[in-house]
Motif scaffolding. Structure first.
Motif: not given
Length: 595
Positions: A500-506
């Protein structure tokens, strides 16, 4: 050239020769040729272009009149490559980006020399065969050295450009991104050999060549000087034929020309066979249930009280996930700007969210710690009763972004760009966390997802799900967000574990254990929470079991090549003549003749 039936090539050859004789023009061509492989990475994502992108660079280096010029071609090509794959750093580091790229570009100087050594002139069967192994090995050494954190880390490894190609992901499960890089370079070498053979057949390299055709004696672009023909992988010592023995290029079509062509074809066939073997025999991940993971992406939030506003948006999005039967909620990097021990009120708010959604929440704290000096970036797992005690402090920091190497020497970088004003502190170990229900997760922070060894170690430590928390808001309008998200596919395929690659802004994205995409990614314009049904897997990939064995093999190849080259030099060293005793001479005496 008209004697070969097409005088267009006769007009083209001298023009190209004159341009490439100019250091300025040749240097510019080298920079552009080195930058071409960047098009294979996101956002262009022309994955197929990677298999020919190195060919112009290699064709240029092989025509270098001297080994020193070939090293310059390698250096300038490396400069172009590093700027192209890191161009999004220019708004932050400005001219310092070029300085770093120029320094790292030096790593390709020996590779440029090796290209000339093996592909110059008309490669003999031996040299062509060695080129198919040695040039990919040399490229891997460059990637290995620049993958050191202090040099910027393994961003832009050539094999990573194949993140959406299923056969390449299968290869990654066998030898990691390193094997994919090596085979991509091998295909480029094979194509270059075919072009060399075709060019010789069309007479693009001169009206006549030596019968032995030493490296550098001919090229696609024009003439180049020979630098010796005898070698451990070609013919014997170089012999210059008299003018009457010079053969026209057309006459070589049935003798010397097939050598590079056949070697190129053999190299392409070998890559195809390796890919087929990996597809057929490499172990595949075995299904082991599913988990429901939510990714919370608040979007771009700047300005005064940005940390408070971001946290409020994350609360809002997380609260909307209530009743979705979740196993885990993941926030992005720097999602919490306060130390939870110093701000228990914030810890209580996150715990309340955990109770509402019925799952633990993995947040990322970017703040000065209350129990230790300095600023840390830490993945912290929060459950219904507050922080669970599982915490991972980021170990590999972004040079200049999170710390300045040799700050006393390079601290001036803060005055020309957005370099770190204060060095972040490092963690000292990786951590596998228990997220409940038997789910063990391995967190990574930001560009740590670019390091193959870190995800491999988490898998060996028992992680069933890999997590990367990232923030690329500083590079929102560039290729960086998509490039970063694509790395999750490669890490998943290497380890046989979903990521899973989770980011603040995509861009936020999820990939299954075989590297395939799960669900719909969240783009850079999204401010949303998305739930993914993530298939878990068990089993051990060859890469997890044996590690970066292609790198070790490449090192052995280069050592053997160096030994062979050293032996060749020793054999060609002239043997000093043995001298006998000094001769005695008789001098006549004017007083006593005959004495």
């Amino acid at each position: 050239m008209a004697q070969f039936g097409d005088d267009r090539w006769g007009r083209l050859g001298p023009r190209a020769e004159r341009l490439l004789a100019s250091r300025r023009w040749r240097g510019g061509v080298a920079v552009v040729a080195g930058a071409l492989p960047a098009l294979a990475f996101p956002a262009p994502s022309l994955w197929w272009f990677a298999y020919v992108a190195l060919v112009p660079w290699m064709l240029l280096a092989r025509t270098a009149p001297t080994g020193r010029r070939a090293m310059a071609d390698g250096w300038l090509g490396g400069l172009g490559f590093m700027i192209a794959v890191h161009h999004w750093l220019l708004p932050s580091l400005h001219v310092f980006t070029v300085v770093i790229a120029a320094l790292l570009g030096l790593l390709w100087a020996p590779w440029g020399w090796l290209v000339r050594r093996l592909l110059g002139g008309v490669p003999t069967p031996g040299r062509a065969a060695v080129a198919l192994v040695a040039l990919p090995s040399g490229w891997l050494m460059v990637e290995l050295v620049r993958s050191w954190e202090g040099f910027g880390g393994p961003w832009g490894l050539l094999g990573s450009s194949q993140w959406q190609l299923t056969p390449a992901l299968r290869l990654a499960s066998v030898g990691g991104v390193w094997l994919v890089s090596a085979l991509v370079v091998a295909v480029n070498v094979g194509v270059a050999l075919l072009i060399v053979a075709w060019a010789r057949g069309r007479g693009l390299t001169g009206d006549a060549v030596d019968a032995g055709s030493a490296p550098g004696s001919g090229s696609v672009f024009g003439h180049g000087s020979a630098f010796g023909h005898g070698s451990a992988f070609g013919h014997g010592s170089r012999m210059v034929a008299p003018k009457s023995a010079l053969l026209p290029t057309a006459a070589l079509r049935t003798s010397a020309l097939p050598a590079p062509a056949l070697a190129g074809i053999a190299g392409l066939v070998a890559v195809a066979l390796v890919t087929i073997a990996a597809w057929a025999w490499a172990p595949r991940p075995e299904a082991a249930g599913r988990v429901r993971v939510a990714v919370v992406q608040p979007g771009v939030i700047n300005g005064i009280a940005g940390a408070e506003k971001r946290f409020a948006r994350e609360e809002e999005l997380t609260r909307s996930l209530a009743g979705r039967d979740l196993d885990l909620v993941v926030w992005g990097e720097s999602s919490v700007g306060f130390d939870l021990a110093d701000r228990p009120d914030v810890a209580r708010r996150i715990a309340a969210l955990s109770r509402e959604v019925g799952a633990d929440i993995l947040v990322n704290v970017d703040a000065r710690r209350s129990d230790r000096p300095g600023i840390f970036k830490s993945s912290v797992l929060v459950g219904p009763d507050g922080p669970t005690g599982d915490r991972y402090d980021k170990m590999r920091l972004v040079p200049f972004g999170e710390y300045i190497p040799a700050r006393s020497l390079l601290g001036w970088a803060t005055s020309v760009g957005k370099a770190a004003g204060e060095d972040r502190r490092r963690g000292d170990r990786q951590v596998v966390m228990d997220a409940g229900h038997g789910l063990r997760v391995g967190p990574l922070v930001c560009f740590e997802s670019a390091f193959p060894d870190m995800s491999r170690q988490l898998t060996r430590d028992g992680a069933r799900l890999l997590l990367a928390q990232s923030a690329t808001s500083s590079f929102q309008a560039s290729w960086a967000p998509e490039q970063h998200a694509s790395l999750a596919a490669v890490r998943a395929a290497e380890t046989g574990r979903p990521m899973v690659h989770a980011t603040l802004t995509g861009v936020s994205a999820v990939h299954a254990a075989d590297g395939s995409r799960v669900g719909t990614p969240l783009g850079t314009s999204a401010s949303a929470a998305e739930v993914y049904d993530v298939p878990l897997a068990r089993g051990t990939t060859a890469y997890v079991r044996w590690g970066a064995w292609p790198v070790h093999g490449a090192l052995l190849v280069l050592v053997a090549l160096g030994a062979a080259e050293g032996a060749r030099v020793l054999r060609r060293r002239p043997v000093p003549e043995r001298r006998g005793p000094r001769a005695r001479t008789v001098h006549g005496s004017p007083v006593r003749p005959g004495r």
